[in-house]
Design a protein around this motif. Structure first.
Motif, mmCIF file in Angstrom:
data_model
loop_
_atom_site.group_PDB
_atom_site.id
_atom_site.type_symbol
_atom_site.label_atom_id
_atom_site.label_comp_id
_atom_site.label_asym_id
_atom_site.label_seq_id
_atom_site.Cartn_x
_atom_site.Cartn_y
_atom_site.Cartn_z
ATOM 1 N N ALA A 113 12.184 9.291 -13.063
ATOM 2 C CA ALA A 113 12.923 8.239 -12.370
ATOM 3 C C ALA A 113 12.587 8.297 -10.885
ATOM 4 C CB ALA A 113 14.424 8.399 -12.587
ATOM 5 N N VAL A 114 12.967 7.240 -10.179
ATOM 6 C CA VAL A 114 12.764 7.162 -8.729
ATOM 7 C C VAL A 114 14.115 6.963 -8.073
ATOM 8 C CG1 VAL A 114 11.692 5.872 -6.845
ATOM 9 C CG2 VAL A 114 10.458 6.162 -9.005
ATOM 10 N N LEU A 115 14.382 7.738 -7.033
ATOM 11 C CA LEU A 115 15.621 7.609 -6.272
ATOM 12 C C LEU A 115 15.276 7.030 -4.913
ATOM 13 C CD1 LEU A 115 18.502 10.205 -6.022
ATOM 14 C CD2 LEU A 115 17.702 8.984 -3.991
ATOM 15 N N GLY A 116 15.783 5.838 -4.620
ATOM 16 C CA GLY A 116 15.580 5.221 -3.322
ATOM 17 C C GLY A 116 16.814 5.376 -2.471
ATOM 18 N N ILE A 117 16.656 5.924 -1.281
ATOM 19 C CA ILE A 117 17.799 6.115 -0.387
ATOM 20 C C ILE A 117 17.436 5.616 1.004
ATOM 21 C CG2 ILE A 117 17.114 8.542 0.017
ATOM 22 C CD1 ILE A 117 20.140 9.089 0.555
ATOM 23 N N GLY A 118 18.349 4.815 1.571
ATOM 24 C CA GLY A 118 18.131 4.259 2.899
ATOM 25 C C GLY A 118 18.647 2.843 2.953
ATOM 26 N N GLY A 119 18.081 2.057 3.847
ATOM 27 C CA GLY A 119 18.424 0.655 3.918
ATOM 28 C C GLY A 119 17.721 -0.131 2.829
ATOM 29 N N GLY A 120 17.824 -1.451 2.921
ATOM 30 C CA GLY A 120 17.220 -2.286 1.896
ATOM 31 C C GLY A 120 15.734 -2.056 1.751
ATOM 32 N N SER A 121 15.048 -1.791 2.865
ATOM 33 C CA SER A 121 13.607 -1.568 2.813
ATOM 34 C C SER A 121 13.264 -0.336 1.987
ATOM 35 C CB SER A 121 13.048 -1.420 4.226
ATOM 36 O OG SER A 121 13.209 -2.611 4.958
ATOM 37 N N ALA A 122 14.038 0.726 2.153
ATOM 38 C CA ALA A 122 13.784 1.944 1.384
ATOM 39 C C ALA A 122 14.007 1.712 -0.096
ATOM 40 C CB ALA A 122 14.685 3.070 1.888
ATOM 41 N N MET A 123 15.076 0.992 -0.441
ATOM 42 C CA MET A 123 15.346 0.729 -1.855
ATOM 43 C C MET A 123 14.305 -0.215 -2.451
ATOM 44 S SD MET A 123 19.530 0.679 -1.990
ATOM 45 C CE MET A 123 19.753 -0.350 -0.530
ATOM 46 N N ASP A 124 13.861 -1.197 -1.660
ATOM 47 C CA ASP A 124 12.808 -2.086 -2.131
ATOM 48 C C ASP A 124 11.505 -1.319 -2.342
ATOM 49 O OD1 ASP A 124 14.514 -4.221 -2.122
ATOM 50 O OD2 ASP A 124 13.747 -5.121 -0.287
ATOM 51 N N LEU A 125 11.195 -0.406 -1.420
ATOM 52 C CA LEU A 125 9.995 0.415 -1.562
ATOM 53 C C LEU A 125 10.074 1.273 -2.817
ATOM 54 C CD1 LEU A 125 7.303 1.398 -0.415
ATOM 55 C CD2 LEU A 125 8.576 3.014 1.023
ATOM 56 N N ALA A 126 11.252 1.818 -3.095
ATOM 57 C CA ALA A 126 11.441 2.617 -4.306
ATOM 58 C C ALA A 126 11.235 1.773 -5.562
ATOM 59 C CB ALA A 126 12.833 3.247 -4.309
ATOM 60 N N LYS A 127 11.746 0.547 -5.554
ATOM 61 C CA LYS A 127 11.582 -0.341 -6.705
ATOM 62 C C LYS A 127 10.110 -0.629 -6.959
ATOM 63 C CE LYS A 127 15.941 -2.874 -5.929
ATOM 64 N NZ LYS A 127 16.497 -4.193 -5.560
ATOM 65 N N ALA A 128 9.385 -0.947 -5.889
ATOM 66 C CA ALA A 128 7.958 -1.240 -6.048
ATOM 67 C C ALA A 128 7.185 -0.004 -6.486
ATOM 68 C CB ALA A 128 7.395 -1.800 -4.746
ATOM 69 N N ALA A 129 7.581 1.164 -5.986
ATOM 70 C CA ALA A 129 6.936 2.406 -6.411
ATOM 71 C C ALA A 129 7.165 2.674 -7.891
ATOM 72 C CB ALA A 129 7.458 3.578 -5.574
ATOM 73 N N THR A 150 0.833 -1.207 0.000
ATOM 74 C CA THR A 150 0.000 0.000 0.000
ATOM 75 C C THR A 150 0.867 1.256 0.000
ATOM 76 O OG1 THR A 150 -0.153 -0.184 2.426
ATOM 77 C CG2 THR A 150 -1.966 -1.091 1.123
ATOM 78 N N GLU A 151 2.009 1.194 0.679
ATOM 79 C CA GLU A 151 2.927 2.333 0.672
ATOM 80 C C GLU A 151 3.508 2.533 -0.723
ATOM 81 O OE1 GLU A 151 5.205 2.778 4.752
ATOM 82 O OE2 GLU A 151 5.382 0.722 4.014
ATOM 83 N N ALA A 152 3.902 1.434 -1.365
ATOM 84 C CA ALA A 152 4.474 1.536 -2.707
ATOM 85 C C ALA A 152 3.460 2.092 -3.695
ATOM 86 C CB ALA A 152 4.966 0.166 -3.168
ATOM 87 N N GLU A 153 2.213 1.693 -3.556
ATOM 88 C CA GLU A 153 1.183 2.212 -4.460
ATOM 89 C C GLU A 153 0.930 3.696 -4.214
ATOM 90 O OE1 GLU A 153 -1.780 -0.708 -3.635
ATOM 91 O OE2 GLU A 153 -1.247 -1.914 -5.405
ATOM 92 N N ALA A 154 1.005 4.123 -2.949
ATOM 93 C CA ALA A 154 0.857 5.550 -2.644
ATOM 94 C C ALA A 154 2.016 6.353 -3.226
ATOM 95 C CB ALA A 154 0.778 5.755 -1.130
ATOM 96 N N ALA A 155 3.225 5.821 -3.117
ATOM 97 C CA ALA A 155 4.389 6.487 -3.694
ATOM 98 C C ALA A 155 4.295 6.509 -5.213
ATOM 99 C CB ALA A 155 5.670 5.793 -3.252
ATOM 100 N N ILE A 210 7.391 0.488 -10.151
ATOM 101 C CA ILE A 210 6.459 -0.382 -10.878
ATOM 102 C C ILE A 210 5.049 0.187 -10.798
ATOM 103 C CG2 ILE A 210 5.410 -2.683 -10.953
ATOM 104 C CD1 ILE A 210 8.035 -3.730 -9.671
ATOM 105 N N ALA A 211 4.619 0.545 -9.587
ATOM 106 C CA ALA A 211 3.262 1.067 -9.395
ATOM 107 C C ALA A 211 3.016 2.326 -10.206
ATOM 108 C CB ALA A 211 3.030 1.334 -7.906
ATOM 109 N N ALA A 212 4.073 3.094 -10.446
ATOM 110 C CA ALA A 212 3.926 4.350 -11.184
ATOM 111 C C ALA A 212 3.485 4.135 -12.621
ATOM 112 C CB ALA A 212 5.243 5.127 -11.152
ATOM 113 N N VAL A 213 3.748 2.959 -13.179
ATOM 114 C CA VAL A 213 3.474 2.739 -14.609
ATOM 115 C C VAL A 213 2.470 1.617 -14.864
ATOM 116 C CG1 VAL A 213 5.783 3.537 -15.217
ATOM 117 C CG2 VAL A 213 5.380 1.086 -14.912
#
Length: 380
Positions: free
Chosen positions: A94-110, A78-83, A112-115
């Motif tokens: 583009a999407v820039l993910g910064i943080g630990g693995g969770s932040a980068m994973d969230l960026a990756k899913a976002a 749900t967070e990734a879809e909101a992002a 995908i959700a963006a398109v």
């Protein structure tokens, strides 16, 4: 003996210490449109890192910058879809993910959700690959362990279904990784030890994997040596910047192994633990490792010996010795725990077994009936 294998990496890497400003400037063609920054928690906002990156992007010609901040260690679909919705609204390039693995994973899913009009839950539960038009991802790790900056998976949770798993595909792999060891300098001790152990787990599992090849094996052994030498140094002195840089390098190198080889049973088995207990990825791995590596010793002692020798803790003489040596090493790092310590009850083990998903065939142990339940029970 001749060995056939394919080696691939999709990501351009910038590595060093205090290099992220220069690296972002070099990537200004990718960031000249609108950008979405994705992170988790509020530390990077509070310490000014997010504002600094926003300023750098604008100086490099980025027209519009938005930031999405997720909640924590187990990012939700749900967070990734909101992002992703924000990324669409600003027409992010583009999407820039910064943080630990969770932040980068969230960026990756976002990204995908963006398109995509397909719900992320379908990607998670049906094994749908990420679409080709997934937004390009720039990954900037602030921890040293997950390897998410290079991997082609986004590990996400679905609280409603009570599951945790991976959204995968070659288009999930970041276009660019900016691995700046200086971003890890402020990691507290527990996080340093846990993420360092995660990098070790990637090395050990990719070495034990049936998919291992000469390239991955070389990287695994080198990384295990780096971790064996440098993680204890950080236990003694968190301000050892040379050790920080070497751990960042080790984590990045294992991102290559994750992309090309993957991992073994402990990673698949941790996901249900994380979904049930909301504990960290590395804490779940640490709970499983004594039992897993003891079982591996029974069927492949030579490779387990290689791992222990590279780590510098001596070759085990038996499966029980392998367990005890791993327990002792984890204690030196301060991260030895059991599943019970994480809040798993004995009557919940069957439920964990039922939620282990994905391809486990690369682990030799997967050929044994009941092995997943046995490892859970031995880890209790």
């Amino acid at each position: 003996m001749a060995v056939d294998f394919t080696w691939e990496i999709k990501t351009r890497i910038h590595f060093g210490t205090n290099i992220y400003e220069d690296a972002l400037q070099k990537e200004r063609k990718l960031t000249k449109g609108s950008m979405l920054i994705v992170t988790t928690g509020h530390t990077l906002k509070e310490n000014g890192t997010i504002a600094r990156i926003e300023d750098i992007l604008r100086q490099n010609g980025t027209k519009n910058v938005a930031t999405y901040i997720g909640h924590g260690a187990n990012p939700e679909i749900t967070e990734a879809e909101a992002a992703g919705k924000i990324a669409r609204e600003i027409n992010a390039q583009a999407v820039l993910g910064i943080g630990g693995g969770s932040a980068m994973d969230l960026a990756k899913a976002a990204a995908i959700a963006a398109v995509s009009d397909v719900p992320l839950r379908d990607y998670l539960t049906k094994g749908i690959d990420a679409p080709e038009d997934t937004l390009p991802i720039i990954a900037m790790p602030t921890t040293a362990g997950t390897g998410s900056e290079l991997s082609k998976g986004a590990i996400m949770s679905d609280t409603e279904l009570g599951i945790k798993g991976g959204i995968r595909g070659e288009h999930v792999a970041p276009r660019v990784a900016i691995v700046d060891a200086a971003l890890t300098w402020t990691m507290p001790e527990r996080l340093t030890m846990e993420t360092g152990f995660d990098a070790f787990a990637h090395a050990a599992e990719s070495y034990m994997s049936l998919k291992a090849n000469p390239m991955s094996e070389m990287l695994s052994i080198k990384v295990i040596q780096l971790i064996g030498e440098n993680l204890p140094k950080l236990k003694q002195d968190l301000d050892n910047h040379d050790a920080r840089e070497r751990m960042s390098c080790a984590s990045m190198m294992m991102g290559m192994n994750l992309y090309n080889v993957g991992n073994c049973l402990p990673h698949r088995m941790q996901y249900p633990i994380g979904a049930l207990t909301h504990t960290s990825h590395a804490a779940g791995l640490a709970a499983l490792y004594q039992a897993w590596i003891g079982e591996e010793y029974k069927i492949c002692s030579e490779r387990v010996n290689d791992i222990y020798e590279a780590l510098g803790i001596g070759k085990p003489q038996s499966a029980d010795d392998a367990r005890e040596k791993m327990k002792a090493w984890l204690k030196t790092l301060g991260i030895a725990n059991t599943l019970e310590d994480l809040g798993v009850k004995a009557d919940e083990i069957d439920g964990l077994v039922s939620k282990v998903t994905g391809n486990i065939a690369s682990d030799r142990l997967a050929r044994q009936d009941g092995i997943i339940k046995r490892i859970y029970e031995e880890s209790q």
